[in-house]
Each structure stands twice: as structure tokens, then as C-alpha cells.
Design an enzyme around this catalytic site. Structure first.
Site, PDB file in Angstrom:
ATOM      1  CG  HIS A 213       1.730 -35.726  56.727  1.00  0.00           C
ATOM      2  ND1 HIS A 213       1.957 -35.600  58.160  1.00  0.00           N
ATOM      3  CD2 HIS A 213       2.846 -35.460  55.933  1.00  0.00           C
ATOM      4  CE1 HIS A 213       3.459 -35.494  57.964  1.00  0.00           C
ATOM      5  NE2 HIS A 213       4.068 -34.984  57.017  1.00  0.00           N
TER       6      HIS A 213
HETATM    7  C1  UD1 Z   1       5.274 -32.030  52.799  1.00  0.00           C
HETATM    8  C2  UD1 Z   1       6.715 -32.402  53.122  1.00  0.00           C
HETATM    9  C3  UD1 Z   1       6.675 -33.239  54.411  1.00  0.00           C
HETATM   10  C4  UD1 Z   1       6.003 -32.575  55.669  1.00  0.00           C
HETATM   11  C5  UD1 Z   1       4.585 -31.908  55.032  1.00  0.00           C
HETATM   12  C6  UD1 Z   1       3.872 -31.221  56.335  1.00  0.00           C
HETATM   13  C7  UD1 Z   1       8.009 -32.618  51.133  1.00  0.00           C
HETATM   14  C8  UD1 Z   1       8.433 -33.897  50.162  1.00  0.00           C
HETATM   15  N1  UD1 Z   1       7.084 -33.246  52.010  1.00  0.00           N
HETATM   16  O1  UD1 Z   1       4.443 -33.221  52.545  1.00  0.00           O
HETATM   17  O2  UD1 Z   1       7.969 -33.278  54.579  1.00  0.00           O
HETATM   18  O3  UD1 Z   1       6.076 -33.439  56.717  1.00  0.00           O
HETATM   19  O4  UD1 Z   1       4.607 -31.358  54.038  1.00  0.00           O
HETATM   20  O5  UD1 Z   1       2.548 -31.055  56.102  1.00  0.00           O
HETATM   21  O6  UD1 Z   1       8.222 -31.468  51.025  1.00  0.00           O
HETATM   22  N2  UD1 Z   1      -2.403 -29.714  49.530  1.00  0.00           N
HETATM   23  C9  UD1 Z   1      -3.159 -28.969  49.517  1.00  0.00           C
HETATM   24  N3  UD1 Z   1      -3.042 -27.583  50.230  1.00  0.00           N
HETATM   25  C10 UD1 Z   1      -1.988 -27.246  50.503  1.00  0.00           C
HETATM   26  C11 UD1 Z   1      -0.744 -28.181  50.458  1.00  0.00           C
HETATM   27  C12 UD1 Z   1      -0.835 -29.519  49.972  1.00  0.00           C
HETATM   28  O7  UD1 Z   1      -4.528 -29.256  49.358  1.00  0.00           O
HETATM   29  O8  UD1 Z   1      -1.823 -26.305  51.079  1.00  0.00           O
HETATM   30  C13 UD1 Z   1      -2.250 -31.179  49.195  1.00  0.00           C
HETATM   31  C14 UD1 Z   1      -2.165 -31.562  47.542  1.00  0.00           C
HETATM   32  O9  UD1 Z   1      -3.098 -32.366  47.199  1.00  0.00           O
HETATM   33  C15 UD1 Z   1      -0.629 -31.984  47.439  1.00  0.00           C
HETATM   34  C16 UD1 Z   1      -1.095 -32.811  48.794  1.00  0.00           C
HETATM   35  O10 UD1 Z   1      -1.721 -32.039  49.636  1.00  0.00           O
HETATM   36  O11 UD1 Z   1      -0.685 -32.703  46.223  1.00  0.00           O
HETATM   37  C17 UD1 Z   1       0.672 -33.071  49.422  1.00  0.00           C
HETATM   38  O12 UD1 Z   1       1.532 -31.831  49.413  1.00  0.00           O
HETATM   39  P1  UD1 Z   1       2.806 -31.721  49.315  1.00  0.00           P
HETATM   40  O13 UD1 Z   1       3.258 -30.359  49.853  1.00  0.00           O
HETATM   41  O14 UD1 Z   1       3.539 -32.448  48.095  1.00  0.00           O
HETATM   42  O15 UD1 Z   1       3.366 -32.712  50.423  1.00  0.00           O
HETATM   43  P2  UD1 Z   1       2.848 -33.157  52.039  1.00  0.00           P
HETATM   44  O16 UD1 Z   1       2.452 -34.329  52.138  1.00  0.00           O
HETATM   45  O17 UD1 Z   1       2.178 -31.976  52.470  1.00  0.00           O
END
Ligand code: UD1
Length: 373
Positions: A213
Site C-alpha cells: 500500500h
Molecule cells: C495510511 C497511513 C500509513 C499506514 C496505512 C495503513 C498516513 C500518511 N498513512 O496510509 O502510514 O501504513 O494507513 O493502512 O497516515 N481508503 C478507503 N477506505 C478507507 C481508508 C482509505 O477507501 O477506509 C482509500 C482512499 O481512497 C484513500 C486511500 O485509501 O485516499 C489512502 O488512505 P490514507 O488513509 O490516506 O492512506 P493509507 O495509504 O491508508
């Protein structure tokens, strides 16, 4: 009566917080503990399933910030949290790991002054880790949160060295162990009863588990293509090795964006699934022949479970998983990855040990410090 608040937001925060919450409940006469969930992760499979499986209460307060750009997400958490902490007036705030919710909460605490003229004290669980890769948003979050925190709870000795060489006051540093491993120990028995292997029609030690991820791997088309090739070649090394790939929402989005969905679906032996809950995922790690990952926490879980881990990153903030554990850093260097897999396929056991204080008592040590300092 003291009032403590934990602030969590993203998947890996929940298992780090659960043992601390349970330990604080044992001291009900001295302290109350509220959980604030920022809503950084919000899908059932990324959030509420963990609260249920870790037997946590529903968050007392939910901010519902959702996915945004880094600045927007961090700022929105801060705006919402400031109002709440102003009203709640906690004696202490606890944050976990290195996600955006961690630093957002830290910044609010550092700037909210209490009647005694001091900001709200902050405890950072999983302090001191450093990848030395400033392109990782998490590295910035770690450095800044440590600089704001009053209590620096470290999981491994490199944390101590990093903090001391960074000029931190040694009286603030507490080597307590790893609360993520506390949770792992608590739920391993339940994981043993999981039916996930049967449901996926795979057997113990016959499959590779893959999780990806990190933006550096999945937000780049060339790198995603490379990963596709790596997964294809696993099959060439051993055609009987299945690959289980629970896909993170960010990775789903990127695979679709780059038009690679069909190519992934066509790979032989690849089982693509949605993210698993905690118990099923633990069962999948424990029984895997090996794991390919770019996660931080999984490097630790595989070390504890003595499962070989190939990390698809150039660096790690958790060096103990390499020096004492089962982890090898390969980045996306294909030859290095294939050689590591071939070595594992020979069946020769990797010598490893469980790091100091990864003994299921980290939360106990943390709560002891917080209630006695
Ligand atoms: C975040 C953390 C990372 C951690 C990871 C675990 C930061 C900067 N990054 O990254 O350190 O290792 O979580 O998973 O805080 N999305 C969904 N549903 C959700 C959450 C996210 O669809 O419940 C999708 C969205 O499109 C979003 C993307 O995932 O834009 C990324 O989510 P985000 O929380 O920004 O970062 P992660 O890549 O999950």
C-alpha cells in the site's frame, strides 16, 4: 481521578491501542480513558471490524474526517480535535505510530494550554523509529510527534539510539516493548480457530501472503508493473505456491487507474481478496510460507511468528526485524527478491529470535509509567 484520551485513526493504530485501553480499565479508580477516532480510515474492513474483533468499545467520539490530501486531512483533524480537547480537558493524550492522525493530534495538544500554563501532555507509543527516508510521510510524522511528546515509549533499542542522538532528554524515554505484539499474543489462539485457509482453499505453509500500500510502490505505474512481474515469477519458482493478496483500497484505486486490473486477475495461483479483519489476517500470516510486504507492522508480526518476510522497501524504521528477526529488505530489486524466495523454498529455517520486551507486557509497562510519573 485522571482523564486520559487516546486518539486513533488508521488501521495499524487500533491493535496498538487495544492493550493500552484494556490495561487502563484495570485502574478504573485512578483513571478514565476515552477513545477518539479521527475517521482517517472509515471502511468497515479498515476500521470497525478491528474494534469489534479487538473487543474495543465503539469510539467515544468520531470525527469522520475521511480521505483527503495530506494537508486537508491533517488540518481537518486539528480543527475538529481542538474544539473537543478544549472541552474535554484531558490530563494526558496518547497517540500511536506514525499516521497523519498521530501528528495532527500531537500538534493540537502542543498548542492547547491548560490552567497550569502547560500544554496537554502527549504520550507517543512506538516512538523513536526512523527510516531516514524523508520522502515517507510517516517519517515526518514520527520526527514531529516525538518532538512534541512528553513520554516517548519505544519498541526496540534503535528507538533509544535515534532519540539520544537526536538530542532528546533520556528521562522522557521508556523502553517498554511493542503493544502490537501484545495484541498479537492476545488473539493468536482465536486466529488458530479461523476458517480463513479453508475458505480460500489453501493449506498451511503452501502460500505466499502479499500486502502492498506504500505510495512509493503502488502510486507508480512502472513499479506496479514490476510487482505484477514479481508475482508472476513466484509461480515460476514454485508452481505450487499460491499467492494470497488482500488488496488495500489505495492499491485497488491505483491498479484500476493504471488499467492493470485484468492483468492481475489473470495471474495463475493469485487469490485477490478484500482486506481481512484482524483475526483472519493473523491466521494468514502465521500459516504463510513467506510474506511479501511494504507494511511496517507486518515486518514485526512476521518476526514474532518466525515467518520469513521479504520487505519491498529500500529502508525500514524497524531494523531489529532484520538483525534479530526474519526480515530481509529487497526494495523492488527483482534478483534479490527471487534469491530470497528460492532460499525460503529450500525449506531451510531462518535463525531468528524475538526482540527484547516483545513479551505481551508492553501496555502494562506503559500504564505503570503513566500512572506513576
Ligand atoms: C495510511 C497511513 C500509513 C499506514 C496505512 C495503513 C498516513 C500518511 N498513512 O496510509 O502510514 O501504513 O494507513 O493502512 O497516515 N481508503 C478507503 N477506505 C478507507 C481508508 C482509505 O477507501 O477506509 C482509500 C482512499 O481512497 C484513500 C486511500 O485509501 O485516499 C489512502 O488512505 P490514507 O488513509 O490516506 O492512506 P493509507 O495509504 O491508508
Amino acid at each position: 481521578m485522571k482523564k486520559f484520551v487516546s486518539i486513533v485513526g488508521a488501521r495499524p493504530n487500533f491493535m496498538k491501542m487495544a492493550p493500552v485501553h484494556k490495561e487502563l480499565l484495570k485502574h478504573k479508580k485512578k483513571v478514565t480513558h476515552k477513545i477518539i477516532h479521527t475517521g482517517q480510515h472509515y471502511d468497515r474492513k479498515m476500521s470497525s471490524v478491528f474494534f469489534k474483533e479487538l473487543e474495543l468499545p465503539k469510539p467515544h467520539i468520531y470525527l469522520g474526517v475521511g480521505s483527503k490530501s495530506h494537508a486537508e486531512q491533517t488540518a481537518l483533524i486539528m480543527v475538529k480535535l481542538e474544539k473537543i480537547l478544549f472541552k474535554e480537558k484531558p490530563d494526558l493524550v496518547i497517540v500511536y505510530g506514525d499516521v497523519n492522525s498521530t501528528i495532527a493530534a500531537g500538534l493540537v495538544c502542543a498548542k492547547l494550554y491548560r490552567k497550569n500554563g502547560c500544554p496537554i501532555p502527549l504520550a507517543h507509543v512506538e516512538s523513536g523509529l526512523r527510516s531516514r527516508d524523508r520522502k515517507m510521510p510517516e517519517e515526518i510524522n514520527r520526527i514531529l510527534t516525538d518532538n512534541i511528546a512528553e513520554y516517548l515509549f519505544i519498541t526496540e533499542k534503535s528507538g533509544y539510539e535515534n532519540l539520544i542522538s537526536g538530542g532528546f532528554d533520556r528521562r522522557k524515554i521508556f523502553f517498554v516493548g511493542n503493544t502490537m505484539i501484545d495484541s498479537l499474543g492476545d488473539y493468536l489462539l482465536k486466529a488458530g480457530k479461523s476458517g480463513v485457509l479453508k475458505n480460500l482453499c489453501i493449506s498451511k505453509k503452501s502460500y505466499a501472503l502479499v500486502t502492498l500500500h506504500r505510495p512509493s510502490n503502488v502510486d507508480d505505474k512502472n513499479n506496479l508493473n514490476k510487482i505484477l512481474r514479481i508475482l508472476k515469477n513466484i509461480n515460476k519458482i514454485n508452481k505450487y505456491t499460491d499467492i494470497v493478496f488482500p488488496v488495500h483500497p489505495r492499491t485497488v484505486k491505483m491498479i484500476e487507474k493504471f488499467g492493470l486490473k485484468r492483468k492481475f486477475e489473470e495471474l495463475k495461483n493469485l487469490i485477490i481478496t478484500e482486506p481481512f479483519g484482524y483475526i483472519n489476517f493473523l491466521a494468514l500470516i502465521k500459516n504463510a510460507k513467506y510474506v511479501l510486504t511494504d507494511s511496517g507492522g507486518i515486518q514485526e508480526e512476521t518476526t514474532y511468528l518466525k515467518v520469513p518476510c521479504i520487505t519491498l522497501r529500500e529502508n525500514t524504521e524497524r531494523p531489529i526485524t532484520i538483525t534479530e528477526g526474519t526480515n530481509v529488505l529487497c526494495g523492488l530489486k527483482e534478483e534479490k527478491i527471487y534469491n530470497s524466495i528460492k532460499k525460503i523454498e529450500t525449506g531451510k529455517k531462518i535463525k531468528s529470535s524475538i526482540p527484547k520486551f516483545w513479551d505481551g507486557k508492553a501496555a502494562q509497562r506503559i500504564v505503570h509509567v503513566l500512572l506513576n510519573n
